[in-house]
Scaffold this motif. Structure first.
Motif, PDB file in Angstrom:
ATOM      1  N   TYR A 350     -32.670  48.340 -39.263  1.00 13.46           N
ATOM      2  CA  TYR A 350     -31.600  49.319 -39.451  1.00 13.46           C
ATOM      3  C   TYR A 350     -30.704  49.272 -38.221  1.00 13.46           C
ATOM      4  O   TYR A 350     -31.077  48.730 -37.178  1.00 13.46           O
ATOM      5  N   GLU A 351     -29.535  49.811 -38.346  1.00 13.98           N
ATOM      6  CA  GLU A 351     -28.612  49.835 -37.211  1.00 13.98           C
ATOM      7  C   GLU A 351     -28.078  51.235 -36.978  1.00 13.98           C
ATOM      8  O   GLU A 351     -27.737  51.950 -37.928  1.00 13.98           O
ATOM      9  N   ALA A 356     -29.609  47.965 -32.479  1.00 12.63           N
ATOM     10  CA  ALA A 356     -29.293  46.883 -33.404  1.00 12.63           C
ATOM     11  C   ALA A 356     -29.637  45.551 -32.756  1.00 12.63           C
ATOM     12  O   ALA A 356     -29.885  45.470 -31.545  1.00 12.63           O
ATOM     13  N   VAL A 357     -29.652  44.501 -33.559  1.00 17.19           N
ATOM     14  CA  VAL A 357     -29.634  43.148 -33.015  1.00 17.19           C
ATOM     15  C   VAL A 357     -28.173  42.785 -32.801  1.00 17.19           C
ATOM     16  O   VAL A 357     -27.345  42.916 -33.709  1.00 17.19           O
ATOM     17  N   PHE A 358     -27.854  42.349 -31.588  1.00 15.56           N
ATOM     18  CA  PHE A 358     -26.465  42.015 -31.255  1.00 15.56           C
ATOM     19  C   PHE A 358     -26.291  40.499 -31.194  1.00 15.56           C
ATOM     20  O   PHE A 358     -27.202  39.774 -30.775  1.00 15.56           O
ATOM     21  N   PHE A 360     -23.674  37.314 -29.973  1.00 18.32           N
ATOM     22  CA  PHE A 360     -22.567  36.929 -29.099  1.00 18.32           C
ATOM     23  C   PHE A 360     -22.031  35.575 -29.545  1.00 18.32           C
ATOM     24  O   PHE A 360     -22.761  34.585 -29.586  1.00 18.32           O
ATOM     25  N   ASP A 361     -20.750  35.545 -29.892  1.00 15.54           N
ATOM     26  CA  ASP A 361     -20.141  34.300 -30.382  1.00 15.54           C
ATOM     27  C   ASP A 361     -19.355  33.550 -29.309  1.00 15.54           C
ATOM     28  O   ASP A 361     -18.626  32.588 -29.605  1.00 15.54           O
ATOM     29  N   GLY A 362     -19.498  33.978 -28.068  1.00 12.64           N
ATOM     30  CA  GLY A 362     -18.762  33.354 -26.984  1.00 12.64           C
ATOM     31  C   GLY A 362     -17.563  34.164 -26.540  1.00 12.64           C
ATOM     32  O   GLY A 362     -17.056  33.966 -25.431  1.00 12.64           O
ATOM     33  N   ASN A 363     -17.133  35.087 -27.411  1.00 14.00           N
ATOM     34  CA  ASN A 363     -15.992  35.935 -27.091  1.00 14.00           C
ATOM     35  C   ASN A 363     -16.330  37.417 -27.155  1.00 14.00           C
ATOM     36  O   ASN A 363     -15.966  38.175 -26.269  1.00 14.00           O
ATOM     37  N   GLU A 364     -17.032  37.821 -28.203  1.00 13.88           N
ATOM     38  CA  GLU A 364     -17.340  39.229 -28.368  1.00 13.88           C
ATOM     39  C   GLU A 364     -18.745  39.421 -28.908  1.00 13.88           C
ATOM     40  O   GLU A 364     -19.361  38.496 -29.446  1.00 13.88           O
ATOM     41  N   VAL A 365     -19.237  40.659 -28.753  1.00  5.43           N
ATOM     42  CA  VAL A 365     -20.574  41.023 -29.216  1.00  5.43           C
ATOM     43  C   VAL A 365     -20.434  41.858 -30.482  1.00  5.43           C
ATOM     44  O   VAL A 365     -19.688  42.836 -30.514  1.00  5.43           O
ATOM     45  N   ASN A 366     -21.150  41.468 -31.541  1.00  2.00           N
ATOM     46  CA  ASN A 366     -21.117  42.199 -32.811  1.00  2.00           C
ATOM     47  C   ASN A 366     -22.531  42.508 -33.270  1.00  2.00           C
ATOM     48  O   ASN A 366     -23.492  41.842 -32.870  1.00  2.00           O
ATOM     49  N   LYS A 367     -22.653  43.498 -34.134  1.00  2.00           N
ATOM     50  CA  LYS A 367     -23.953  43.817 -34.725  1.00  2.00           C
ATOM     51  C   LYS A 367     -24.299  42.788 -35.802  1.00  2.00           C
ATOM     52  O   LYS A 367     -23.417  42.238 -36.461  1.00  2.00           O
ATOM     53  N   LEU A 368     -25.595  42.579 -35.987  1.00  2.00           N
ATOM     54  CA  LEU A 368     -26.075  41.538 -36.889  1.00  2.00           C
ATOM     55  C   LEU A 368     -25.565  41.724 -38.316  1.00  2.00           C
ATOM     56  O   LEU A 368     -25.240  40.754 -38.993  1.00  2.00           O
ATOM     57  N   THR A 369     -25.506  42.962 -38.801  1.00  2.00           N
ATOM     58  CA  THR A 369     -25.110  43.178 -40.192  1.00  2.00           C
ATOM     59  C   THR A 369     -23.664  42.789 -40.475  1.00  2.00           C
ATOM     60  O   THR A 369     -23.282  42.585 -41.629  1.00  2.00           O
ATOM     61  N   SER A 370     -22.842  42.682 -39.426  1.00  2.00           N
ATOM     62  CA  SER A 370     -21.462  42.245 -39.646  1.00  2.00           C
ATOM     63  C   SER A 370     -21.384  40.749 -39.922  1.00  2.00           C
ATOM     64  O   SER A 370     -20.351  40.243 -40.341  1.00  2.00           O
ATOM     65  N   ILE A 371     -22.527  40.070 -39.696  1.00  2.00           N
ATOM     66  CA  ILE A 371     -22.568  38.614 -39.832  1.00  2.00           C
ATOM     67  C   ILE A 371     -23.550  38.172 -40.909  1.00  2.00           C
ATOM     68  O   ILE A 371     -23.286  37.223 -41.647  1.00  2.00           O
ATOM     69  N   SER A 372     -24.662  38.881 -41.015  1.00  2.00           N
ATOM     70  CA  SER A 372     -25.785  38.425 -41.836  1.00  2.00           C
ATOM     71  C   SER A 372     -25.942  39.224 -43.127  1.00  2.00           C
ATOM     72  O   SER A 372     -26.213  40.431 -43.104  1.00  2.00           O
ATOM     73  N   LEU A 373     -25.826  38.552 -44.254  1.00  2.00           N
ATOM     74  CA  LEU A 373     -26.086  39.169 -45.553  1.00  2.00           C
ATOM     75  C   LEU A 373     -27.551  39.551 -45.674  1.00  2.00           C
ATOM     76  O   LEU A 373     -27.900  40.585 -46.253  1.00  2.00           O
ATOM     77  N   ILE A 374     -28.431  38.722 -45.106  1.00  2.00           N
ATOM     78  CA  ILE A 374     -29.867  39.009 -45.162  1.00  2.00           C
ATOM     79  C   ILE A 374     -30.179  40.315 -44.440  1.00  2.00           C
ATOM     80  O   ILE A 374     -30.914  41.161 -44.947  1.00  2.00           O
TER      81      ILE A 374
END
Length: 411
Positions: A350-351, A356-358, A360-374
């Motif tokens: 849950y977030e 949350a699991v964060f 990092f794409d080299g530029n910014e930090v995002n929460k996992l759910t913004s990236i992962s459908l799973i």
């Protein structure tokens, strides 16, 4: 320096400072605390203990810290601090009682069902006891060996253990030991899966630890490692669904919980001295089974006498049974624990704002759910079971009829 050969992590290096803690009687006591309660009655290989798990967490905590520091160059991380992080992993379960979390369940049962006045802090009871052990029984040993990187290592460990960090060092250590992807979960998934003889808990820990970074006060994963974290979260979900929440595992852990309540009723309580706590092991509980109803003894030692209704309570039916708790509690009391209702509940992921699991794409930090459908698809796991000793089948009949008639499709 010593080497320990571990079936999960291979050779584990133990410094002389950490070896002193491992050699202490209070830590050696963990050899006699089963990691997964009575799961060995279903998975015969699950006889492993909190002792080897704690050493595994120590190892992963140090490994995670080393790789994060290599990737991030953190100003407060040095060899002494890594040893302190290892100590936090080593001692995170030092307060566990006989049969681990099952004893905590027994304390909740004693209070909520039987109306006993017992000390309990839910699933955090072992944490509070661990704080006491560190602060009162191991404090001199810790102060003498781990004061190089922080001024008060005992307070540091207590803050990390209780997840109430104040300093940046404490916050970092807390994330290493207790997070969605952490050293504790990392070890128990691999270890419990290995000893259960299943593959549900396997994930690529060697790749995972190499893609961790520390940024903006958060431990994050590099975006290329998202599939490994998805694998980690799915492994945890599968282990809960198939092993930890196995209906028969739950039945026997519930049986010994009621047995522990009966032992508590005889005046036995959580020890309040170092010497007595050293004796507070699984064997202590097993030896006391002979002083209570032999139906519990025969169930726990010989797997005799109890049955499970072979239909799990899920979905809408779970909600209906949850509304009957007071009646279920009354029937458990009247049967002296020979009729059993037991619930399972876990949230794989849950977030919240800072939880949350964060990534990092080299530029910014995002929460996992913004990236992962799973990650977005993971839902709460909840179910319940009914069990009973054959002498109490009549008490179970009304619930069996209700279970047969209610809708159990879907959550």
């Amino acid at each position: 320096m010593k080497l320990i050969r571990d079936p999960i992590h291979g050779y584990i290096r133990i410094s002389d400072k950490l070896l002193q803690i491992i050699s202490s009687p209070l830590f050696q006591r963990l050899r006699y605390i089963k990691q997964t309660g009575l799961a060995y009655l279903v998975y015969p290989g699950m006889n492993h203990t909190r002792f080897e798990h704690s050493i595994g967490v120590m190892h992963l905590a140090k490994e995670f810290t080393r790789f994060i520091n290599e990737n991030s160059n953190i100003d407060f991380v040095n060899d002494d601090f890594i040893e302190l992080i290892g100590l936090a992993g080593l001692l995170h379960d030092i307060g566990h009682m006989p049969f681990s979390h099952t004893f905590e369940n027994a304390l909740i049962l004693a209070k909520d069902v039987y109306g006993m006045n017992v000390y309990e802090e839910g699933k955090k009871t072992h944490v509070k006891i661990g704080e006491k052990i560190i602060g009162e029984y191991l404090n001199d040993l810790i102060d003498n060996n781990f004061s190089e990187s922080v001024s008060d290592p005992v307070k540091f460990l207590q803050k990390v253990m209780n997840e109430t960090p104040e300093t940046k060092e404490e916050k970092f250590a807390t994330l290493i030991i207790s997070n969605f992807v952490d050293a504790d979960r990392g070890d128990y998934l691999l270890r419990d899966s290995y000893y259960a003889g299943v593959s549900y808990g396997e994930f690529d820990v060697e790749r995972l630890k190499r893609f961790l970074v520390f940024i903006d006060g958060k431990i994050a994963i590099l975006s290329k490692a998202v599939p490994i974290v998805e694998q980690f979260l799915l492994s945890r979900m599968y282990m809960y669904e198939n092993v930890y929440f196995h209906s028969v595992v739950g039945l026997y852990n519930a049986i010994i919980s009621h047995a522990i309540v009966k032992i508590l009723e005889k005046g036995i309580s959580i020890p309040d001295s170092e010497e007595d706590f050293k004796k507070f092991t699984d064997y202590f509980i097993i030896s006391n089974l002979y002083d209570i109803n032999n139906k519990f003894r025969d169930a726990i030692l010989f797997r005799k006498g109890f049955m499970r209704v072979k239909k799990d309570i899920i979905g809408q039916c779970f909600d209906e049974f949850s509304n009957l708790k007071q009646e279920l509690y009354k029937d458990m009391r009247e049967s002296n624990g020979l009729f059993i209702y037991h619930e399972f509940n876990d949230v794989p992921y849950y977030e919240e704002k800072d939880d949350a699991v964060f990534v990092f794409d080299g530029n910014e930090v995002n929460k996992l759910t913004s990236i992962s459908l799973i990650a977005r698809s993971l839902k709460e796991i909840k179910k319940a079971i009914i069990g009973f000793h054959y002498s109490e089948k009549n008490k179970a009949e009304k619930y069996i009829k209700k279970l047969q008639s209610c809708n159990t499709i879907g959550p």
